[in-house]
Scaffold this motif. Structure first.
Motif, PDB file in Angstrom:
ATOM      1  N   TYR A 210       7.400  -5.257 -11.276  1.00 43.17           N
ATOM      2  CA  TYR A 210       9.104  -6.618 -10.854  1.00 43.17           C
ATOM      3  C   TYR A 210       9.833  -6.424  -9.630  1.00 43.17           C
ATOM      4  CZ  TYR A 210      12.192  -3.636 -13.115  1.00 43.17           C
ATOM      5  OH  TYR A 210      12.385  -2.583 -13.530  1.00 43.17           O
ATOM      6  N   LEU A 211       9.169  -4.639  -9.432  1.00 42.47           N
ATOM      7  CA  LEU A 211      10.027  -4.686  -7.652  1.00 42.47           C
ATOM      8  C   LEU A 211       9.355  -4.853  -7.167  1.00 42.47           C
ATOM      9  CD1 LEU A 211      11.306  -1.337  -9.119  1.00 42.47           C
ATOM     10  CD2 LEU A 211      12.848  -3.102  -8.597  1.00 42.47           C
ATOM     11  N   LYS A 212       7.334  -5.082  -6.692  1.00 44.23           N
ATOM     12  CA  LYS A 212       7.232  -5.414  -5.898  1.00 44.23           C
ATOM     13  C   LYS A 212       7.232  -5.927  -4.786  1.00 44.23           C
ATOM     14  CE  LYS A 212       2.704  -3.316  -7.645  1.00 44.23           C
ATOM     15  NZ  LYS A 212       1.298  -3.577  -7.883  1.00 44.23           N
ATOM     16  N   PRO A 213       8.233  -7.235  -5.630  1.00 48.69           N
ATOM     17  CA  PRO A 213       8.181  -8.924  -4.151  1.00 48.69           C
ATOM     18  C   PRO A 213       9.557  -7.910  -3.583  1.00 48.69           C
ATOM     19  CG  PRO A 213       8.079  -8.974  -6.016  1.00 48.69           C
ATOM     20  CD  PRO A 213       7.558  -8.309  -6.633  1.00 48.69           C
ATOM     21  N   ILE A 214      10.283  -7.439  -4.606  1.00 47.87           N
ATOM     22  CA  ILE A 214      11.757  -6.564  -3.708  1.00 47.87           C
ATOM     23  C   ILE A 214      11.377  -5.570  -2.444  1.00 47.87           C
ATOM     24  CG2 ILE A 214      13.615  -5.363  -3.568  1.00 47.87           C
ATOM     25  CD1 ILE A 214      13.815  -5.815  -7.493  1.00 47.87           C
ATOM     26  N   GLY A 215      10.522  -4.903  -2.752  1.00 46.34           N
ATOM     27  CA  GLY A 215      10.081  -3.988  -1.728  1.00 46.34           C
ATOM     28  C   GLY A 215       9.166  -5.132  -0.778  1.00 46.34           C
ATOM     29  N   SER A 216       8.623  -6.115  -0.615  1.00 45.70           N
ATOM     30  CA  SER A 216       7.773  -7.155   0.229  1.00 45.70           C
ATOM     31  C   SER A 216       9.303  -7.466   0.781  1.00 45.70           C
ATOM     32  CB  SER A 216       6.897  -7.358   0.007  1.00 45.70           C
ATOM     33  OG  SER A 216       5.869  -6.972  -1.341  1.00 45.70           O
ATOM     34  N   ARG A 217      10.367  -7.630   0.814  1.00 45.98           N
ATOM     35  CA  ARG A 217      11.797  -8.747   1.542  1.00 45.98           C
ATOM     36  C   ARG A 217      12.244  -7.443   2.134  1.00 45.98           C
ATOM     37  NH1 ARG A 217      15.414 -11.392  -3.017  1.00 45.98           N
ATOM     38  NH2 ARG A 217      13.834 -11.672  -3.871  1.00 45.98           N
ATOM     39  N   LEU A 218      12.491  -6.612   1.591  1.00 42.39           N
ATOM     40  CA  LEU A 218      12.945  -5.185   2.279  1.00 42.39           C
ATOM     41  C   LEU A 218      11.969  -4.393   3.277  1.00 42.39           C
ATOM     42  CD1 LEU A 218      14.111  -3.058  -0.923  1.00 42.39           C
ATOM     43  CD2 LEU A 218      16.086  -4.778   1.180  1.00 42.39           C
ATOM     44  N   ALA A 219      10.861  -4.997   3.050  1.00 46.66           N
ATOM     45  CA  ALA A 219      10.021  -4.416   4.491  1.00 46.66           C
ATOM     46  C   ALA A 219       9.995  -5.688   5.590  1.00 46.66           C
ATOM     47  CB  ALA A 219       8.574  -4.397   3.813  1.00 46.66           C
ATOM     48  N   GLU A 220      10.290  -7.063   4.917  1.00 43.63           N
ATOM     49  CA  GLU A 220      10.042  -7.930   5.451  1.00 43.63           C
ATOM     50  C   GLU A 220      11.051  -8.034   6.973  1.00 43.63           C
ATOM     51  OE1 GLU A 220       9.384 -11.919   3.935  1.00 43.63           O
ATOM     52  OE2 GLU A 220       7.765 -11.271   3.614  1.00 43.63           O
ATOM     53  N   GLU A 221      12.566  -7.339   6.515  1.00 44.36           N
ATOM     54  CA  GLU A 221      14.251  -7.205   6.889  1.00 44.36           C
ATOM     55  C   GLU A 221      14.073  -6.125   7.340  1.00 44.36           C
ATOM     56  OE1 GLU A 221      18.674  -7.623   5.198  1.00 44.36           O
ATOM     57  OE2 GLU A 221      16.622  -7.802   4.270  1.00 44.36           O
ATOM     58  N   TYR A 222      13.689  -5.551   7.509  1.00 46.47           N
ATOM     59  CA  TYR A 222      14.068  -4.294   7.918  1.00 46.47           C
ATOM     60  C   TYR A 222      12.738  -3.190   9.031  1.00 46.47           C
ATOM     61  CZ  TYR A 222      18.166  -4.007   5.164  1.00 46.47           C
ATOM     62  OH  TYR A 222      19.645  -4.073   4.729  1.00 46.47           O
ATOM     63  N   GLY A 223      11.798  -3.446   8.500  1.00 49.27           N
ATOM     64  CA  GLY A 223      10.375  -2.869   9.052  1.00 49.27           C
ATOM     65  C   GLY A 223      10.057  -1.964   8.274  1.00 49.27           C
ATOM     66  N   ASP A 224      10.028  -0.321   9.350  1.00 46.80           N
ATOM     67  CA  ASP A 224       9.301   0.068   9.165  1.00 46.80           C
ATOM     68  C   ASP A 224      10.730   1.540   8.931  1.00 46.80           C
ATOM     69  OD1 ASP A 224       9.173   1.345  11.762  1.00 46.80           O
ATOM     70  OD2 ASP A 224       7.028   2.298  12.047  1.00 46.80           O
ATOM     71  N   ARG A 225      11.647   0.692   9.563  1.00 44.79           N
ATOM     72  CA  ARG A 225      13.046   1.824  10.283  1.00 44.79           C
ATOM     73  C   ARG A 225      13.715   2.749   9.359  1.00 44.79           C
ATOM     74  NH1 ARG A 225      18.078  -1.808  10.499  1.00 44.79           N
ATOM     75  NH2 ARG A 225      16.478  -3.343  11.411  1.00 44.79           N
ATOM     76  N   TYR A 226      13.500   2.531   8.005  1.00 44.84           N
ATOM     77  CA  TYR A 226      14.082   3.665   6.830  1.00 44.84           C
ATOM     78  C   TYR A 226      12.512   4.065   6.272  1.00 44.84           C
ATOM     79  CZ  TYR A 226      18.434   0.765   7.648  1.00 44.84           C
ATOM     80  OH  TYR A 226      19.371   0.285   8.142  1.00 44.84           O
ATOM     81  N   ARG A 227      11.474   4.197   6.492  1.00 45.10           N
ATOM     82  CA  ARG A 227      10.591   4.634   5.646  1.00 45.10           C
ATOM     83  C   ARG A 227      10.461   5.921   5.588  1.00 45.10           C
ATOM     84  NH1 ARG A 227       4.458   2.992   7.595  1.00 45.10           N
ATOM     85  NH2 ARG A 227       5.806   3.772   9.438  1.00 45.10           N
ATOM     86  N   ASP A 228      11.050   6.405   6.857  1.00 44.05           N
ATOM     87  CA  ASP A 228      10.832   8.428   6.535  1.00 44.05           C
ATOM     88  C   ASP A 228      12.549   8.511   6.886  1.00 44.05           C
ATOM     89  OD1 ASP A 228       8.224   8.786   6.206  1.00 44.05           O
ATOM     90  OD2 ASP A 228       8.203   8.105   8.938  1.00 44.05           O
ATOM     91  N   ALA A 229      13.251   7.518   6.841  1.00 46.15           N
ATOM     92  CA  ALA A 229      14.989   7.896   7.073  1.00 46.15           C
ATOM     93  C   ALA A 229      15.578   8.940   5.797  1.00 46.15           C
ATOM     94  CB  ALA A 229      15.440   6.655   7.148  1.00 46.15           C
ATOM     95  N   PRO A 230      16.199   9.356   5.915  1.00 42.39           N
ATOM     96  CA  PRO A 230      17.442  10.152   5.424  1.00 42.39           C
ATOM     97  C   PRO A 230      17.889   8.853   3.734  1.00 42.39           C
ATOM     98  CG  PRO A 230      17.835  11.330   7.296  1.00 42.39           C
ATOM     99  CD  PRO A 230      17.234  10.517   7.446  1.00 42.39           C
ATOM    100  N   GLU A 231      18.051   9.279   3.045  1.00 36.82           N
ATOM    101  CA  GLU A 231      18.329   8.838   1.879  1.00 36.82           C
ATOM    102  C   GLU A 231      19.563   7.664   1.891  1.00 36.82           C
ATOM    103  OE1 GLU A 231      19.956   9.925  -2.408  1.00 36.82           O
ATOM    104  OE2 GLU A 231      17.530   9.053  -2.834  1.00 36.82           O
ATOM    105  N   ALA A 232      20.684   9.386   2.681  1.00 35.40           N
ATOM    106  CA  ALA A 232      21.909   8.480   3.422  1.00 35.40           C
ATOM    107  C   ALA A 232      22.523   7.349   4.025  1.00 35.40           C
ATOM    108  CB  ALA A 232      22.558   9.628   3.337  1.00 35.40           C
ATOM    109  N   GLU A 233      20.943   7.216   4.656  1.00 33.91           N
ATOM    110  CA  GLU A 233      21.227   5.976   5.505  1.00 33.91           C
ATOM    111  C   GLU A 233      20.828   4.824   4.850  1.00 33.91           C
ATOM    112  OE1 GLU A 233      18.786   6.120   8.856  1.00 33.91           O
ATOM    113  OE2 GLU A 233      19.665   8.810   9.476  1.00 33.91           O
ATOM    114  N   TRP A 234      20.103   4.391   4.268  1.00 39.12           N
ATOM    115  CA  TRP A 234      19.792   3.346   3.132  1.00 39.12           C
ATOM    116  C   TRP A 234      20.144   3.224   1.832  1.00 39.12           C
ATOM    117  CZ3 TRP A 234      16.887   4.618  -0.567  1.00 39.12           C
ATOM    118  CH2 TRP A 234      15.867   5.683  -0.621  1.00 39.12           C
ATOM    119  N   LEU A 235      20.375   4.533   1.223  1.00 40.78           N
ATOM    120  CA  LEU A 235      20.985   4.428  -0.026  1.00 40.78           C
ATOM    121  C   LEU A 235      21.489   3.311  -0.284  1.00 40.78           C
ATOM    122  CD1 LEU A 235      19.954   5.462  -3.377  1.00 40.78           C
ATOM    123  CD2 LEU A 235      22.093   6.633  -2.842  1.00 40.78           C
TER     124      LEU A 235
END
Length: 582
Positions: A210-235
């Motif tokens: 059930y979390l897959k659609p949320i992941g897709s929505r976040l990917a659409e919104e932010y692109g790869d901006r937070y893929r390798d970012a520190p947790e503090a930046e996206w949590l």
């Protein structure tokens, strides 16, 4: 009796008038306490139509023997032309038998009031906040949440029918460790949506698809901006987005059951507004919170690195708890208990009474939260009653084997799955066929079984059978009519007596906060109707449709119509549709 006053209220008023007369005559002290005087059917219908305990309840105040006081009450009631017989039973119960006209008028009352029959004004002017479900927003609604959801919603329906203004509230636990785990789980699915092979879901994260659609929505919104970012930046952003998505899913799941909340309160917003600190201040002012050392865990040796820490503690031992409870942790964050105090304090600001529907596994916290709510509301100048209804989990069965559920593993049966398989009405009514604190099994085969042993079917079938009879009669040019009600027999009157219990049952169930009583009553009414119907198979004179007596047929169809109305009214309280064909 007025056009809108139902039978039990009418006779309660008559008994009250007799007691007024006894006060005037000096047989009762002025302003005697009558709060425990009841007018209700006797346990054995053979004893009469109504019974009152007035003599037994008031004898001590009257300084009289109960039977002697009963004689004086009976002397007044004997003057009533609607009463055919009076009997003093046992230690002082007064059994009352009424004329046929009384029951026929009650049948007319049902017809006149229709969908308002049984509606009460007892709760008028009282706003009740009912908080139920409040599942952590970390996944879809599963059957572990179902019973509490139905009980809470049915209780709201019952209280509203009894005249209360009802607030349906959901407390969103969007602060603390679990929603941070949700955010990290969503971040993993976000990386997956960006094309990364995430492999096996790490231990401690939510693995459900059930979390897959949320992941897709976040990917659409932010692109790869937070893929390798520190947790503090996206949590924080991912937490907010994931909780919002989960609540959207939860609302949709609850809608499958016909459940809609009026208010969604955020724990995070509550803390941001400083409500826990405000609650702590109230409790400190009453010396119910103090700074002290938390005791070592009981029953086992404390960890080697355990050290006593001074924390703000609520004096829950004064209310039966085995130790005082911290409202804040050593790092200054609020405990669950501390946050709950503030949440209930907030609710009490806009309601006259609070009711929470909790899982039975929370029974250990009832005393201390009840005590804290009482202290907070009294300290604020308002004594707001607080009641907790505990609900046992439901054991799902299929083919005689239990269906296992685990929210964390992602292998669970959702409410949507069950509603799709057996239907909303079956789920809702079944959840009310046991007292909430009693164990329950939900067997997928039995809940759809066309059998008198299945309460859902039994009640629905009674209503459908009534409509089938009305359709068959209409084909023969016959219709319900009150013109020949005097032709109804004792067997017919017994059915009216059962239907006439509904207003009393609504008030009693609302006062006890027990919606399952309505389900139990509907089963009794359905049983009475089916028994009457089946009697007609053995005795043709008892059949609904009398081919040689159109007047009696019209009267019985009128009776059946009103029984159907009462069934509809009861099912409406429970949020269940009254079907017309099966």
């Amino acid at each position: 009796m007025t056009d809108t006053q139902t039978l039990h209220a009418h006779y309660a008023a008559k008994i009250d008038a007799v007691l007024n007369a006894l006060e005037m005559e000096g047989d009762l002290p002025p302003e005697s306490d009558r709060s425990n005087v009841a007018v209700e059917p006797p346990r054995d219908p053979a004893h009469g139509d109504l019974a009152t305990n007035a003599a037994m309840v008031l004898a001590k105040q009257a300084r009289s023997n109960p039977r002697a006081l009963a004689d004086k009450i009976v002397a007044h009631l004997e003057r009533d032309p609607e009463i055919t017989a009076l009997d003093i039973a046992g230690p002082g119960f007064i059994n009352i038998r009424l004329t046929q006209d009384v029951w026929l008028r009650e049948l007319a009352t049902i017809a006149a009031l229709g969908e308002d029959y049984g509606r009460s004004a007892k709760g008028s002017g009282t706003r009740v906040n009912v908080e139920f479900v409040s599942a952590n927003p970390t996944g879809p609604m599963h059957m572990g949440h179902c019973r509490g959801a139905v009980v809470g919603d049915a209780l709201c329906g019952l209280l509203a029918f009894a005249g209360h203004e009802v607030i349906r509230e959901y407390y969103v636990n969007d602060a603390g460790g679990q929603v941070e785990v949700l955010a990290r789980s969503a971040h993993l699915r976000y990386r997956e949506a960006l094309g990364e092979d995430i492999g096996t879901i790490p231990e401690g994260l939510y693995p459900g698809d059930y979390l897959k659609p949320i992941g897709s929505r976040l990917a659409e919104e932010y692109g790869d901006r937070y893929r390798d970012a520190p947790e503090a930046e996206w949590l924080e952003q991912f937490r907010t987005a994931a909780v919002a998505a989960m609540m959207e899913m939860i609302r949709a799941d609850l809608a499958q059951l016909g459940i809609h909340h009026d208010v969604f309160s955020s724990e995070a917003a509550l803390q941001a507004a400083g409500k826990p600190a405000e609650a702590e201040a109230w409790l400190r002012a009453q010396d119910l919170v103090y700074d002290g050392e938390l005791e070592a865990p009981k029953g086992k040796a404390p960890p080697e690195d355990w050290e006593p820490v001074e924390l703000p503690l609520f004096r829950s031992t004064e209310f039966g708890d085995d130790q005082d409870r911290p409202i804040r942790k050593s790092d200054g964050k609020w405990t669950y208990f501390g946050a709950d105090l503030a949440y209930h304090f907030q609710k009490a600001e806009t309601a006259d009474a609070l009711i929470d529907i909790w899982g039975a596994d929370h029974s250990g916290t009832v005393k201390r939260i009840t005590a804290a709510v009482a202290a907070l509301t009294r300290g604020a100048g308002r004594d707001v009653p607080f009641d907790v209804k505990l609900v046992q989990m439901v054991k799902l069965m299929r083919a005689g084997e239990p269906v296992k559920m685990s929210k964390r593993s992602g292998n669970f049966i959702t409410i949507a799955d069950v509603v799709e398989e057996v239907g909303k009405d079956v789920v809702r009514f079944t959840m009310l066929t046991r007292k909430p604190d009693a164990q329950m099994e939900f067997d997928f085969a039995k809940v759809v079984e066309a059998s008198k042993d299945n309460p859902v079917f039994y009640v629905q079938y009674a209503h459908a059978r009534i409509h089938s009879t009305l359709r068959k009669a209409a084909e023969q040019g016959l219709a319900p009519s009150p013109a020949g009600l005097e032709l109804l027999t004792e067997a017919d009157l017994a059915l009216i007596r059962e239907a006439a219990q509904f207003p009393r049952m609504v008030e009693a169930a609302a006062q006890a906060r027990e919606p399952h009583r309505i389900a139990f009553y509907l089963n009794d009414l359905a049983s009475a109707f089916h028994s009457f119907w089946n009697a007609g198979n053995d005795d043709p004179s008892l059949r609904m449709i009398q081919s040689d007596n159109e007047t009696l047929t019209g009267a019985r169809l009128f009776l059946a119509t009103q029984v159907g109305q009462v069934i509809r009214n009861g099912l409406a309280i429970l949020g269940v549709e009254a079907v017309e064909a099966m």
